[in-house]
Design a protein around this motif. Structure first.
Motif, PDB file in Angstrom:
ATOM      1  N   VAL A  84       0.835  -1.206   0.000  1.00 34.76           N
ATOM      2  CA  VAL A  84       0.000   0.000   0.000  1.00 34.76           C
ATOM      3  C   VAL A  84       0.865   1.249   0.000  1.00 34.76           C
ATOM      4  O   VAL A  84       0.725   2.137  -0.856  1.00 34.76           O
ATOM      5  CB  VAL A  84      -0.960   0.017   1.207  1.00 34.76           C
ATOM      6  CG1 VAL A  84      -1.704   1.354   1.268  1.00 34.76           C
ATOM      7  CG2 VAL A  84      -1.953  -1.127   1.126  1.00 34.76           C
ATOM      8  N   SER A  85       1.795   1.342   0.941  1.00 32.74           N
ATOM      9  CA  SER A  85       2.650   2.530   1.021  1.00 32.74           C
ATOM     10  C   SER A  85       3.565   2.617  -0.194  1.00 32.74           C
ATOM     11  O   SER A  85       3.836   3.724  -0.691  1.00 32.74           O
ATOM     12  CB  SER A  85       3.480   2.506   2.305  1.00 32.74           C
ATOM     13  OG  SER A  85       4.292   1.355   2.378  1.00 32.74           O
ATOM     14  N   ALA A  86       4.018   1.463  -0.723  1.00 34.13           N
ATOM     15  CA  ALA A  86       4.892   1.481  -1.903  1.00 34.13           C
ATOM     16  C   ALA A  86       4.152   1.976  -3.138  1.00 34.13           C
ATOM     17  O   ALA A  86       4.698   2.736  -3.947  1.00 34.13           O
ATOM     18  CB  ALA A  86       5.459   0.085  -2.148  1.00 34.13           C
ATOM     19  N   VAL A  87       2.889   1.570  -3.298  1.00 31.29           N
ATOM     20  CA  VAL A  87       2.098   2.045  -4.436  1.00 31.29           C
ATOM     21  C   VAL A  87       1.845   3.537  -4.320  1.00 31.29           C
ATOM     22  O   VAL A  87       1.981   4.291  -5.306  1.00 31.29           O
ATOM     23  CB  VAL A  87       0.764   1.273  -4.527  1.00 31.29           C
ATOM     24  CG1 VAL A  87      -0.185   1.956  -5.521  1.00 31.29           C
ATOM     25  CG2 VAL A  87       1.001  -0.167  -4.953  1.00 31.29           C
ATOM     26  N   MET A  88       1.493   3.999  -3.131  1.00 31.64           N
ATOM     27  CA  MET A  88       1.213   5.417  -2.958  1.00 31.64           C
ATOM     28  C   MET A  88       2.470   6.256  -3.186  1.00 31.64           C
ATOM     29  O   MET A  88       2.407   7.344  -3.777  1.00 31.64           O
ATOM     30  CB  MET A  88       0.631   5.669  -1.576  1.00 31.64           C
ATOM     31  CG  MET A  88      -0.708   4.944  -1.330  1.00 31.64           C
ATOM     32  SD  MET A  88      -1.937   5.190  -2.649  1.00 31.64           S
ATOM     33  CE  MET A  88      -2.433   6.881  -2.298  1.00 31.64           C
ATOM     34  N   GLU A  89       3.615   5.730  -2.766  1.00 34.26           N
ATOM     35  CA  GLU A  89       4.870   6.457  -3.006  1.00 34.26           C
ATOM     36  C   GLU A  89       5.189   6.527  -4.495  1.00 34.26           C
ATOM     37  O   GLU A  89       5.592   7.576  -5.013  1.00 34.26           O
ATOM     38  CB  GLU A  89       6.010   5.770  -2.259  1.00 34.26           C
ATOM     39  CG  GLU A  89       7.363   6.467  -2.441  1.00 34.26           C
ATOM     40  CD  GLU A  89       8.489   5.766  -1.704  1.00 34.26           C
ATOM     41  OE1 GLU A  89       9.654   6.166  -1.919  1.00 34.26           O
ATOM     42  OE2 GLU A  89       8.221   4.821  -0.930  1.00 34.26           O
ATOM     43  N   ALA A  90       4.983   5.417  -5.200  1.00 36.51           N
ATOM     44  CA  ALA A  90       5.293   5.368  -6.632  1.00 36.51           C
ATOM     45  C   ALA A  90       4.367   6.248  -7.455  1.00 36.51           C
ATOM     46  O   ALA A  90       4.722   6.671  -8.561  1.00 36.51           O
ATOM     47  CB  ALA A  90       5.214   3.925  -7.130  1.00 36.51           C
ATOM     48  N   THR A  91       3.187   6.528  -6.934  1.00 37.88           N
ATOM     49  CA  THR A  91       2.194   7.306  -7.688  1.00 37.88           C
ATOM     50  C   THR A  91       1.976   8.706  -7.121  1.00 37.88           C
ATOM     51  O   THR A  91       0.995   9.361  -7.492  1.00 37.88           O
ATOM     52  CB  THR A  91       0.847   6.555  -7.703  1.00 37.88           C
ATOM     53  OG1 THR A  91       0.385   6.393  -6.356  1.00 37.88           O
ATOM     54  CG2 THR A  91       0.973   5.203  -8.373  1.00 37.88           C
ATOM     55  N   ASP A 127       0.990   9.530  -4.242  1.00 37.19           N
ATOM     56  CA  ASP A 127      -0.243   9.453  -3.450  1.00 37.19           C
ATOM     57  C   ASP A 127      -1.531   9.467  -4.278  1.00 37.19           C
ATOM     58  O   ASP A 127      -2.619   9.637  -3.727  1.00 37.19           O
ATOM     59  CB  ASP A 127      -0.300  10.569  -2.403  1.00 37.19           C
ATOM     60  CG  ASP A 127       0.706  10.360  -1.289  1.00 37.19           C
ATOM     61  OD1 ASP A 127       0.966   9.189  -0.940  1.00 37.19           O
ATOM     62  OD2 ASP A 127       1.238  11.364  -0.771  1.00 37.19           O
ATOM     63  N   LYS A 128      -1.417   9.254  -5.583  1.00 38.46           N
ATOM     64  CA  LYS A 128      -2.618   9.213  -6.422  1.00 38.46           C
ATOM     65  C   LYS A 128      -3.247   7.828  -6.444  1.00 38.46           C
ATOM     66  O   LYS A 128      -4.457   7.695  -6.620  1.00 38.46           O
ATOM     67  CB  LYS A 128      -2.287   9.666  -7.839  1.00 38.46           C
ATOM     68  CG  LYS A 128      -1.886  11.136  -7.932  1.00 38.46           C
ATOM     69  CD  LYS A 128      -1.533  11.506  -9.364  1.00 38.46           C
ATOM     70  CE  LYS A 128      -1.099  12.974  -9.459  1.00 38.46           C
ATOM     71  NZ  LYS A 128      -0.692  13.337 -10.843  1.00 38.46           N
ATOM     72  N   GLY A 129      -2.439   6.781  -6.306  1.00 38.90           N
ATOM     73  CA  GLY A 129      -2.947   5.413  -6.307  1.00 38.90           C
ATOM     74  C   GLY A 129      -3.048   4.813  -7.701  1.00 38.90           C
ATOM     75  O   GLY A 129      -2.751   5.454  -8.713  1.00 38.90           O
ATOM     76  N   ALA A 130      -3.467   3.553  -7.743  1.00 41.45           N
ATOM     77  CA  ALA A 130      -3.570   2.806  -9.002  1.00 41.45           C
ATOM     78  C   ALA A 130      -4.979   2.915  -9.567  1.00 41.45           C
ATOM     79  O   ALA A 130      -5.967   2.752  -8.843  1.00 41.45           O
ATOM     80  CB  ALA A 130      -3.211   1.342  -8.777  1.00 41.45           C
ATOM     81  N   ASP A 162      -6.250  -3.090  -1.129  1.00 45.84           N
ATOM     82  CA  ASP A 162      -6.504  -2.577  -2.482  1.00 45.84           C
ATOM     83  C   ASP A 162      -7.315  -1.279  -2.415  1.00 45.84           C
ATOM     84  O   ASP A 162      -7.047  -0.317  -3.158  1.00 45.84           O
ATOM     85  CB  ASP A 162      -7.271  -3.605  -3.323  1.00 45.84           C
ATOM     86  CG  ASP A 162      -6.437  -4.814  -3.718  1.00 45.84           C
ATOM     87  OD1 ASP A 162      -5.196  -4.717  -3.704  1.00 45.84           O
ATOM     88  OD2 ASP A 162      -7.044  -5.857  -4.033  1.00 45.84           O
ATOM     89  N   PHE A 163      -8.327  -1.255  -1.541  1.00 45.25           N
ATOM     90  CA  PHE A 163      -9.120  -0.040  -1.378  1.00 45.25           C
ATOM     91  C   PHE A 163      -8.215   1.146  -1.028  1.00 45.25           C
ATOM     92  O   PHE A 163      -8.394   2.263  -1.534  1.00 45.25           O
ATOM     93  CB  PHE A 163     -10.154  -0.212  -0.264  1.00 45.25           C
ATOM     94  CG  PHE A 163     -11.284  -1.148  -0.578  1.00 45.25           C
ATOM     95  CD1 PHE A 163     -11.526  -1.583  -1.864  1.00 45.25           C
ATOM     96  CD2 PHE A 163     -12.124  -1.588   0.437  1.00 45.25           C
ATOM     97  CE1 PHE A 163     -12.576  -2.448  -2.139  1.00 45.25           C
ATOM     98  CE2 PHE A 163     -13.183  -2.445   0.177  1.00 45.25           C
ATOM     99  CZ  PHE A 163     -13.404  -2.882  -1.111  1.00 45.25           C
ATOM    100  N   GLN A 164      -7.241   0.898  -0.155  1.00 45.28           N
ATOM    101  CA  GLN A 164      -6.380   1.975   0.322  1.00 45.28           C
ATOM    102  C   GLN A 164      -5.472   2.535  -0.772  1.00 45.28           C
ATOM    103  O   GLN A 164      -5.199   3.733  -0.804  1.00 45.28           O
ATOM    104  CB  GLN A 164      -5.516   1.474   1.482  1.00 45.28           C
ATOM    105  CG  GLN A 164      -6.288   1.106   2.736  1.00 45.28           C
ATOM    106  CD  GLN A 164      -5.368   0.552   3.812  1.00 45.28           C
ATOM    107  OE1 GLN A 164      -4.339   1.150   4.135  1.00 45.28           O
ATOM    108  NE2 GLN A 164      -5.710  -0.603   4.368  1.00 45.28           N
ATOM    109  N   CYS A 165      -4.990   1.673  -1.666  1.00 51.38           N
ATOM    110  CA  CYS A 165      -4.024   2.162  -2.667  1.00 51.38           C
ATOM    111  C   CYS A 165      -4.642   2.351  -4.052  1.00 51.38           C
ATOM    112  O   CYS A 165      -3.927   2.609  -5.024  1.00 51.38           O
ATOM    113  CB  CYS A 165      -2.802   1.255  -2.744  1.00 51.38           C
ATOM    114  SG  CYS A 165      -3.110  -0.416  -3.316  1.00 51.38           S
ATOM    115  N   ALA A 166      -5.968   2.257  -4.144  1.00 54.60           N
ATOM    116  CA  ALA A 166      -6.643   2.543  -5.409  1.00 54.60           C
ATOM    117  C   ALA A 166      -6.790   4.043  -5.593  1.00 54.60           C
ATOM    118  O   ALA A 166      -6.942   4.803  -4.639  1.00 54.60           O
ATOM    119  CB  ALA A 166      -8.013   1.877  -5.443  1.00 54.60           C
ATOM    120  N   ALA A 167      -6.771   4.464  -6.833  1.00 50.07           N
ATOM    121  CA  ALA A 167      -6.967   5.876  -7.162  1.00 50.07           C
ATOM    122  C   ALA A 167      -8.453   6.238  -7.097  1.00 50.07           C
ATOM    123  O   ALA A 167      -9.325   5.355  -7.069  1.00 50.07           O
ATOM    124  CB  ALA A 167      -6.433   6.160  -8.565  1.00 50.07           C
TER     125      ALA A 167
END
Length: 335
Positions: free
Chosen positions: A206-213, A215-218, A233-238
């Motif tokens: 979750v934190s890795a996805v938010m960092e890579a984006t 904080d926009k998410g997938a 998934d809910f947490q790191c979704a855009a």
């Protein structure tokens, strides 16, 4: 209409003791006959998929009317056609999605689910295409509508589904994030084109996805784990993101907070292909042929094969998937 002599009896791989102690064994069986809109294929190779393991374990029975022989994808040569088979003729090399029956010397296939073997690919490579490519296209592009410039997250990046999804998403211009469980598997995801790879054993995805984006998410998430991954998934979704669940490796139940689903206006979908009507699968086949097959023939997308096993050793192929060390597909090849 037949191109060659067809035997009355063929060799198949059957399930013995379906359930916890289920296993695969070679047996003999009558050769199937194609009906209206069906072709008979002399099988050269068949891909192995996790639904096949589930069927052996007694958890994924074939839909009504389908063969109880395992195997959901194959490649081979058409040897006989029923009426109304369109362009398909005996002698043509095809790969195809089936609802069952691929673990056999001969298999009946709905003609509309056939695709030509892409130029430059062997039969073994072609046998790896249908199940994963149909699944990814249906969930990621038809349902979730992944677009160029969006961020795509796939869990299990080195599975057959994962290696396919990474390449297809990159081919349409998405930014790809993949999760995997070892250093070697993470590198394999990078080699296939993933822009960001997360080792889920050592990192919080979750934190890795938010960092890579930033904080926009997938925008689109392809999840074959489910279980406690759903809430994450809910947490790191855009915002307005889409989460497509296609399997339950982490279990079919979860306790989660649904507030992000509402606040982010997320879409959560699930699907299986096996029981869908021929018309639905035919529509996917048409879109794959138009959109993805040219990319395969141009060398921009390729099936990733981990291991080939002999027909009589089909159980060995299932054991490889159970162990989970594979990167890509495991294939049964005929003698």
């Amino acid at each position: 209409m037949s191109a060659q002599k067809i035997p009355d009896t063929i060799k198949i791989i059957a399930i013995k003791n379906s359930g916890k102690n289920g296993k695969l064994v070679p047996q003999s069986a009558p050769c199937p006959k194609p009906g209206n809109g069906e072709v008979l294929v002399k099988v050269a190779a068949a891909g192995i998929n996790r639904p096949d393991l589930m069927q052996v374990a007694g958890m994924y029975p074939p839909p009504p009317g389908a063969s109880d022989i395992p195997g959901l994808e194959l490649a081979g040569q058409i040897v006989e056609c029923g009426e109304d088979c369109g362009e398909w003729q005996p002698g043509m090399d095809v790969c195809a999605l089936v609802a069952g029956g691929a673990y056999a010397q001969y298999a009946v296939v709905p003609a509309r689910q056939c695709l030509p073997v892409p130029k430059g690919l062997s039969m073994i490579e072609a046998a790896c295409l249908p199940e994963t490519f149909f699944t990814v296209w249906h969930n990621v592009f038809d349902k979730a509508r992944l677009q160029e410039g969006e961020v795509f997250l796939v869990h299990g990046g080195t599975s057959g589904i994962g290696t396919t999804a990474i390449q297809m998403a990159k081919a349409i211009g998405a930014t790809v994030i993949a999760t995997a469980g070892s250093t070697d598997k993470c590198q394999a995801c990078r080699d296939l084109g993933a822009d960001h790879v997360i080792n889920y054993r050592t990192q919080d995805f979750v934190s890795a996805v938010m960092e890579a984006t930033q904080d926009k998410g997938a925008n689109v998430i392809l999840d074959m784990v489910a279980g406690d991954y759903i809430g994450r998934d809910f947490q790191c979704a855009a915002q307005d993101g889409h989460i497509a669940v296609i399997a339950f490796l982490g279990g079919p139940k979860a306790e989660t907070n649904f507030l992000p689903l509402l606040k982010k206006r997320l879409t959560l979908t699930g699907s299986t292909l096996r029981a869908q009507p021929v018309a639905a699968k035919a529509a996917i086949a048409t879109r794959l042929r138009e959109t993805i097959w040219p990319l395969i023939e141009a060398g921009k997308i390729k099936p990733v094969i981990y291991s080939e096993v002999a027909f009589d050793d089909a159980q060995q192929g299932h054991d490889i998937l159970k162990e989970g060390a594979h990167i890509g597909k495991v294939v049964i090849k005929m003698d």
